[in-house]
Design an enzyme around this catalytic site. Structure first.
Site, mmCIF file in Angstrom:
data_model
loop_
_atom_site.group_PDB
_atom_site.id
_atom_site.type_symbol
_atom_site.label_atom_id
_atom_site.label_comp_id
_atom_site.label_asym_id
_atom_site.label_seq_id
_atom_site.Cartn_x
_atom_site.Cartn_y
_atom_site.Cartn_z
ATOM 1 N N GLU A 33 0.834 -1.209 0.000
ATOM 2 C CA GLU A 33 0.000 0.000 0.000
ATOM 3 C C GLU A 33 0.869 1.260 0.000
ATOM 4 O O GLU A 33 0.763 2.096 0.896
ATOM 5 C CB GLU A 33 -0.893 0.023 1.257
ATOM 6 C CG GLU A 33 -1.798 -1.168 1.431
ATOM 7 C CD GLU A 33 -2.478 -1.198 2.810
ATOM 8 O OE1 GLU A 33 -2.194 -0.305 3.647
ATOM 9 O OE2 GLU A 33 -3.270 -2.118 3.045
ATOM 10 N N PRO A 34 1.738 1.432 -0.972
ATOM 11 C CA PRO A 34 2.578 2.633 -0.953
ATOM 12 C C PRO A 34 1.791 3.882 -1.363
ATOM 13 O O PRO A 34 0.985 3.834 -2.289
ATOM 14 C CB PRO A 34 3.652 2.321 -2.005
ATOM 15 C CG PRO A 34 2.978 1.403 -2.972
ATOM 16 C CD PRO A 34 1.983 0.593 -2.162
ATOM 17 N N GLY A 35 2.018 4.963 -0.664
ATOM 18 C CA GLY A 35 1.410 6.239 -1.024
ATOM 19 C C GLY A 35 2.502 7.222 -1.399
ATOM 20 O O GLY A 35 2.827 7.432 -2.566
ATOM 21 N N ARG A 36 3.139 7.784 -0.363
ATOM 22 C CA ARG A 36 4.150 8.825 -0.559
ATOM 23 C C ARG A 36 5.217 8.420 -1.585
ATOM 24 O O ARG A 36 5.631 9.227 -2.410
ATOM 25 C CB ARG A 36 4.814 9.088 0.794
ATOM 26 C CG ARG A 36 5.781 10.246 0.807
ATOM 27 C CD ARG A 36 6.575 10.287 2.134
ATOM 28 N NE ARG A 36 5.803 9.948 3.289
ATOM 29 C CZ ARG A 36 5.229 10.832 4.116
ATOM 30 N NH1 ARG A 36 5.380 12.121 3.907
ATOM 31 N NH2 ARG A 36 4.530 10.426 5.151
ATOM 32 N N ARG A 41 1.973 20.408 5.803
ATOM 33 C CA ARG A 41 2.966 19.531 6.435
ATOM 34 C C ARG A 41 3.995 20.292 7.293
ATOM 35 O O ARG A 41 4.319 19.843 8.400
ATOM 36 C CB ARG A 41 3.676 18.656 5.390
ATOM 37 C CG ARG A 41 2.729 17.766 4.580
ATOM 38 C CD ARG A 41 3.447 16.708 3.774
ATOM 39 N NE ARG A 41 3.989 15.677 4.618
ATOM 40 C CZ ARG A 41 5.236 15.581 4.965
ATOM 41 N NH1 ARG A 41 6.126 16.431 4.484
ATOM 42 N NH2 ARG A 41 5.648 14.648 5.777
ATOM 43 N N TYR A 88 3.612 19.005 11.017
ATOM 44 C CA TYR A 88 4.623 18.025 11.455
ATOM 45 C C TYR A 88 6.010 18.635 11.595
ATOM 46 O O TYR A 88 6.977 17.891 11.752
ATOM 47 C CB TYR A 88 4.752 16.879 10.443
ATOM 48 C CG TYR A 88 3.477 16.260 9.965
ATOM 49 C CD1 TYR A 88 2.635 15.589 10.844
ATOM 50 C CD2 TYR A 88 3.130 16.318 8.620
ATOM 51 C CE1 TYR A 88 1.466 14.994 10.376
ATOM 52 C CE2 TYR A 88 1.968 15.717 8.153
ATOM 53 C CZ TYR A 88 1.142 15.068 9.038
ATOM 54 O OH TYR A 88 -0.005 14.479 8.577
ATOM 55 N N CYS A 123 -3.369 34.291 8.768
ATOM 56 C CA CYS A 123 -3.201 34.982 10.051
ATOM 57 C C CYS A 123 -2.901 33.994 11.170
ATOM 58 O O CYS A 123 -3.727 33.772 12.062
ATOM 59 C CB CYS A 123 -4.451 35.779 10.350
ATOM 60 S SG CYS A 123 -4.754 36.971 9.048
ATOM 61 N N GLU A 124 -1.779 33.359 11.105
ATOM 62 C CA GLU A 124 -1.310 32.427 12.138
ATOM 63 C C GLU A 124 0.210 32.476 12.113
ATOM 64 O O GLU A 124 0.809 32.409 11.030
ATOM 65 C CB GLU A 124 -1.675 30.974 11.788
ATOM 66 C CG GLU A 124 -3.120 30.684 11.652
ATOM 67 C CD GLU A 124 -3.658 29.782 12.763
ATOM 68 O OE1 GLU A 124 -2.897 29.450 13.703
ATOM 69 O OE2 GLU A 124 -4.827 29.446 12.664
ATOM 70 N N TYR A 144 0.455 14.188 0.059
ATOM 71 C CA TYR A 144 -0.094 14.863 1.237
ATOM 72 C C TYR A 144 0.025 16.391 1.115
ATOM 73 O O TYR A 144 0.246 17.092 2.100
ATOM 74 C CB TYR A 144 0.565 14.345 2.524
ATOM 75 C CG TYR A 144 0.465 12.839 2.646
ATOM 76 C CD1 TYR A 144 -0.773 12.232 2.838
ATOM 77 C CD2 TYR A 144 1.587 12.026 2.526
ATOM 78 C CE1 TYR A 144 -0.881 10.847 2.914
ATOM 79 C CE2 TYR A 144 1.482 10.641 2.604
ATOM 80 C CZ TYR A 144 0.242 10.064 2.804
ATOM 81 O OH TYR A 144 0.133 8.696 2.875
HETATM 82 N N1 LLP Z 1 -1.773 2.195 4.288
HETATM 83 C C1 LLP Z 1 -2.384 2.706 5.360
HETATM 84 C C2 LLP Z 1 -3.320 1.874 6.111
HETATM 85 C C3 LLP Z 1 -2.116 4.027 5.757
HETATM 86 O O1 LLP Z 1 -2.726 4.512 6.829
HETATM 87 C C4 LLP Z 1 -1.203 4.809 5.012
HETATM 88 C C5 LLP Z 1 -0.915 6.189 5.393
HETATM 89 C C6 LLP Z 1 -0.602 4.237 3.881
HETATM 90 C C7 LLP Z 1 -0.900 2.923 3.560
HETATM 91 C C8 LLP Z 1 0.363 4.976 3.019
HETATM 92 O O2 LLP Z 1 1.484 5.395 3.719
HETATM 93 P P1 LLP Z 1 2.698 6.047 2.896
HETATM 94 O O3 LLP Z 1 3.202 4.978 1.942
HETATM 95 O O4 LLP Z 1 2.187 7.213 2.149
HETATM 96 O O5 LLP Z 1 3.690 6.414 3.917
HETATM 97 N N2 LLP Z 1 -0.104 13.050 6.280
HETATM 98 C C9 LLP Z 1 1.136 12.416 6.678
HETATM 99 C C10 LLP Z 1 1.185 10.962 6.316
HETATM 100 C C11 LLP Z 1 -0.003 10.189 6.876
HETATM 101 C C12 LLP Z 1 0.005 8.762 6.456
HETATM 102 C C13 LLP Z 1 -1.292 8.129 6.821
HETATM 103 N N3 LLP Z 1 -1.403 6.763 6.421
HETATM 104 C C14 LLP Z 1 2.290 13.186 6.048
HETATM 105 O O6 LLP Z 1 2.041 14.174 5.368
HETATM 106 O O7 LLP Z 1 3.452 12.857 6.276
#
Ligand code: LLP
Length: 421
Positions: free
Chosen positions: A273-276, A312, A316, A342-343, A370
């Site tokens: 499940e890659p996102g970033r 971000r 963070y 305004c923050e 993100y």
């Molecule tokens: N699978 C699940 C169940 C997740 O909760 C997430 C991310 C992913 C996969 C994908 O994770 P990644 O490969 O993108 O690291 N907003 C934060 C990151 C929150 C991630 C939430 N879950 C940021 O901007 O760093």
């Protein structure tokens, strides 16, 4: 080669100068590179070539339809966390049989929607959700395919807000409760047990937490098999980090080598499940300097993007690279790059040593994940537009919001109320 590189003194996205994009579409503007997204997917799928696997893009990172469409065309599946995300997948013709559904708070309506669509698997995060899903599936006359998301209690060494696999976390089922819950799942009439799932966190740069967590998960898989509960897939989640500053992110090939050795001789399909990692490096936020406020010890460069566009750094304390689109020669000063909100927390970057002048264009890097996905309308700021670059072509894949879009769903009280006497 990076999709964002300097040519003739100007930063380009693939073959397009960023100043052309700013002139045509305005700023702030997210700019994405098709080549970068596709190369990132290719890196993942090449690393697992020859294994039975499915990559499910964690679309929360960037859910623009054009981005989803690109990945769907490559045969990618999707990790979703809401009915809204499922609707987006279906809108681009994505294959529901390649969709896994994560998240701790699925509603009954969302469960029904996903059952009707025929998704591949629900990643169930609690005993209560398991019962609810069984009941909903029974009501609609379908069987729900399930994995339990198990929390392996491993420290991924990342920011506490994005660590999800520790036992203090709200996510997943405690490791020691997993066996018993699988036994119960096996007795529920409307569920089909398909697999097991983990996701230990995000922006992970080391292989060891993954090895530790996956090893624990495989012990569970074997214990289940000994009881006659066979799992068809193991979902190892996402979380592979990218380079924002000076990190040395894990190469996908190194991660894959670890996974291949753990799974050698096993029959389960691997799910990721890659996102970033798929979209982070392939996007920038293009913004223009409105005003300079010089000062000591540092000055403020006030730009037209703000924390509502890219939260971000504020949320963070994340560090994103900042580059002038046309670097100028001249005096370099330390600047905080801040927005109009305004923050005091409205900053995109702090203490960056740059030679800047008003009207200069700036690129905030590694903003493909993100970024727009977490943006808001705070201070009644219309969301930025998104442009996808494909070699020398630019495509507006989300138009800039208009101010009237922002209050289109609002209304005021009727005027004809009798005065209070
Ligand atoms: N699978 C699940 C169940 C997740 O909760 C997430 C991310 C992913 C996969 C994908 O994770 P990644 O490969 O993108 O690291 N907003 C934060 C990151 C929150 C991630 C939430 N879950 C940021 O901007 O760093």
């Amino acid at each position: 080669m990076s999709a964002f590189a300097y040519r003739n003194g100007e930063l380009h996205a693939e073959g397009v100068p960023l100043s052309d994009i700013a002139a045509r579409y305005g700023t702030p503007c997210y700019v994405y590179s098709r080549a970068a997204f596709e190369a990132a997917f290719d890196e993942y799928s090449t690393a697992f070539a020859g294994t039975r696997h499915l990559i499910c893009y964690a679309m929360k990172a960037n859910s623009n339809l054009a981005v989803l469409d690109l990945f769907a065309r490559l045969g990618c599946g999707f990790d979703i966390v809401s009915g809204g995300e499922l609707a987006r997948v279906l809108a681009v013709g994505g294959d529901p049989a390649k969709v896994v559904y994560s998240g701790v708070g699925k509603t009954e309506a969302e469960m029904e929607q996903a059952l009707a669509a025929g998704i591949r698997c629900f990643n169930v995060e609690s005993a209560a959700e398991l019962d609810r899903l069984d009941a909903v599936a029974g009501r609609v006359g379908r069987r729900a395919p399930v994995s339990l998301r198990v929390n392996p209690d491993v420290d991924p060494h990342t920011h506490p807000y994005i660590a999800t696999g520790l036992k203090e976390s709200k996510f997943g089922i405690a490791y020691q409760d997993a066996l018993a819950l699988y036994r119960r799942a096996a007795t529920l009439p409307n569920l089909d047990i398909r697999g097991v799932d983990m996701h230990i966190g995000s922006q992970i740069t080391e292989v060891e937490p993954y090895r530790e967590a996956a090893t624990r998960i495989l012990e569970l898989v074997d214990a289940l098999r000994a009881e006659g509960i066979a799992l068809a897939h193991v979902d190892l989640g996402g979380g592979l980090g990218i380079r924002y500053r000076d990190e040395h992110p894990l190469r996908v090939a190194e991660y894959a080598q670890m996974v291949r050795s753990l799974f050698a001789g096993r029959s389960e399909t691997l799910v990721f499940e890659p996102g970033r990692r798929l979209v982070g490096a392939g996007g920038i936020l293009l913004t223009r300097v409105l005003y300079l406020k010089p000062g000591t010890p540092k000055g403020f460069a006030i730009v037209d993007a703000a924390m509502n566009d890219l939260v971000r750094p504020s949320l963070y304390d994340a560090w994103h690279p900042v580059d002038a689109v046309r670097p100028r020669t001249g005096d370099v000063h330390p600047w905080d790059i801040v927005g109009p909100i305004c923050e005091s927390g409205d900053f995109l970057a702090r203490d960056r040593h740059l030679a800047l002048a008003a009207d200069d264009l700036i690129a905030i890097g590694a903003a493909g994940a993100y970024g727009l996905a977490m943006s808001s309308n705070y201070n009644s700021r219309p969301r930025a537009c998104e442009v996808l670059v494909d070699e020398r072509d630019t495509h507006l894949v989300r138009r800039r919001e208009s101010v009237s879009d922002l209050f289109a769903h609002e209304s005021v009280l009727p005027r004809d109320r009798a005065p209070i006497t």
